[in-house]
Scaffold this motif. Structure first.
Motif, PDB file in Angstrom:
ATOM      1  N   LEU A 241      93.614  40.825  40.577  1.00 55.80           N
ATOM      2  CA  LEU A 241      92.288  40.623  41.158  1.00 55.80           C
ATOM      3  C   LEU A 241      91.259  41.541  40.509  1.00 55.80           C
ATOM      4  O   LEU A 241      90.138  41.116  40.195  1.00 55.80           O
ATOM      5  N   ASP A 242      91.628  42.793  40.285  1.00 54.81           N
ATOM      6  CA  ASP A 242      90.711  43.723  39.617  1.00 54.81           C
ATOM      7  C   ASP A 242      90.346  43.209  38.220  1.00 54.81           C
ATOM      8  O   ASP A 242      89.186  43.311  37.785  1.00 54.81           O
ATOM      9  N   LYS A 243      91.319  42.654  37.518  1.00 51.93           N
ATOM     10  CA  LYS A 243      91.068  42.109  36.184  1.00 51.93           C
ATOM     11  C   LYS A 243      90.115  40.923  36.255  1.00 51.93           C
ATOM     12  O   LYS A 243      89.173  40.807  35.455  1.00 51.93           O
ATOM     13  N   PHE A 244      90.337  40.030  37.215  1.00 52.30           N
ATOM     14  CA  PHE A 244      89.470  38.865  37.363  1.00 52.30           C
ATOM     15  C   PHE A 244      88.029  39.295  37.654  1.00 52.30           C
ATOM     16  O   PHE A 244      87.084  38.777  37.054  1.00 52.30           O
ATOM     17  N   ILE A 245      87.871  40.247  38.553  1.00 56.47           N
ATOM     18  CA  ILE A 245      86.532  40.722  38.905  1.00 56.47           C
ATOM     19  C   ILE A 245      85.856  41.360  37.689  1.00 56.47           C
ATOM     20  O   ILE A 245      84.680  41.119  37.404  1.00 56.47           O
ATOM     21  N   ALA A 246      86.602  42.171  36.953  1.00 50.52           N
ATOM     22  CA  ALA A 246      86.038  42.871  35.788  1.00 50.52           C
ATOM     23  C   ALA A 246      85.611  41.904  34.692  1.00 50.52           C
ATOM     24  O   ALA A 246      84.686  42.200  33.926  1.00 50.52           O
TER      25      ALA A 246
END
Length: 396
Positions: A241-246
């Protein structure tokens, strides 16, 4: 030890529990509903999206207090960005709202209370009471005090980790391939299309999807579910999720207001969710849509059927499967075929790579559907890629 008596005790005050309790009480059943937490509706473990189509049937009066955002529709987004828009033209009342579950769940519990249900907070079931080989109530700890609630029927509405099912000997165990592990932020300071719920398919969330559900113009529930066997490390869902947001413009400057993790069942329907003197409802009964992981509407509809069965049991003084089979028949007539179809579709979906998902979303967006449903979307897949749905084409 303190003892209480009632016709039916409902374990769990989520949508399934409150709906069961309300409809039972409206039918003359003396109901106690217990909730282990100190507040109904919190903590939130859900994306909070619902459609409008089923609310009137189950007797839920729309209250602006629990509507966070009126949604124009949804977007299905492929890994490469092909997008299919869904709005009221092809979805009707299936388009709905993002709600505030804290207020929504309390509203359902309030309706149950108005119908005559006694609600007990900070009351956790610790076991079933058995008498002459039959279920006769629940043991519980209420605000630190051991109590017994004697009842003709026990309703297990205690969610994904249902203990009532286990104590009763009903097998609700799940295969790893039928569990989504989820992680979600309430993300603020974002720029995005706040009129649509967004679903992103593919490798951004292996075996599941990413969702962006609007709450306000700059705040949304942003989360994902990953099929459990595809998780290598415990921190993978958050990392994905952090990767998707970034990597997503508009979300990159977002800041979390809260986070929540949990699991969702995405299995086929169970063979049985009832026995003499006991019924399971909602998440506890695995009545979750295997494609979306959504369960609010199914829980409420099944809860209505369970409540009506309890009213009939009260009238006939028969709390056995002679009456409870009516609950099994009703919820299955309404939900079972759809759950089976969506489970089989899920089983196929998790095997598709990003390139095929791109092709499918592109095909759907080009062909379009007159009315949105998983069944109709699969019908388009059958037209364009029949090999992908061959195993269950008779259900389309």
């Amino acid at each position: 030890m303190k003892q209480m008596k009632c016709d039916a005790v409902v374990v769990g005050a989520g949508p399934a529990g409150s709906m069961t309790a309300k409809w039972a009480a409206m039918g003359g059943v003396d109901v106690i509903m217990i909730e282990k937490r100190q507040e109904i509706g919190s903590p939130i473990r859900c994306g909070e999206g619902i459609s409008k189509a089923w609310l009137e049937e189950v007797g839920i009066e729309v209250d602006p207090k629990w509507i966070a955002r009126d949604i124009k529709g949804a977007k299905l987004v492929s890994p490469s960005g092909f997008t299919y828009f869904v709005d009221e033209k092809n979805a009707g009342n299936e388009v709905g709202w993002v709600v505030d579950r804290v207020f929504f769940d309390k509203a359902l519990a309030r309706d149950a209370a108005k119908a005559g249900v006694k609600i007990m907070l900070k009351t956790a079931a610790t076991g079933l009471i058995w008498k002459d080989g039959q279920i006769a109530g629940v043991k519980a700890i209420s605000n630190g005090e051991e109590i017994e609630i004697l009842a003709d029927a026990v309703i297990g509405a205690d969610g994904f980790e249902s203990q009532i099912a286990r104590w009763a000997g009903i097998d609700t165990s799940l295969k790893a391939n039928d569990i989504l592990t989820c992680f979600q932020y309430r993300l603020t300071n974002i720029e995005y299309d706040h009129d649509y719920c967004e679903f992103v398919l593919g490798s951004a969330a292996p075996g599941g999807y990413v969702w962006v559900f609007p709450k306000t113009e700059d705040t949304a529930n942003v989360g994902l579910g990953i099929l459990t066997p595809l998780i290598k490390n415990s921190g993978d869902p958050k990392a994905y999720l952090d990767k998707f947001i970034a990597e997503t413009p508009g979300l990159q400057n977002g800041q979390p207001l809260e986070s929540v993790a949990g699991a969702v069942s995405v299995c086929a329907p169970l063979d049985s969710v009832s026995m003499d003197h006991l019924m399971l409802v909602g998440d506890a009964a695995r009545q979750i849509d295997p494609i979306t992981g959504g369960g609010i509407s199914n829980s409420c509809v099944a809860g209505m059927f369970a409540g009506k069965a309890l009213a009939k049991a009260k009238e006939t003084n028969d709390y056995t499967m002679n009456v409870f089979q009516e609950y099994e028949d009703n919820w299955r007539d309404r939900l079972e075929n759809k759950l089976w179809r969506n489970w089989m579709a899920k089983e196929k979906l998790v095997t598709l790579d990003d390139s095929i998902l791109d092709t499918l979303i592109k095909s759907i967006s080009e062909v379009g559907v007159e009315k949105l449903s998983v069944r109709n979307l699969l019908a388009i897949v059958k037209q364009t890629h029949p090999e992908l749905v061959k195993e269950f084409e008779d259900l389309i």
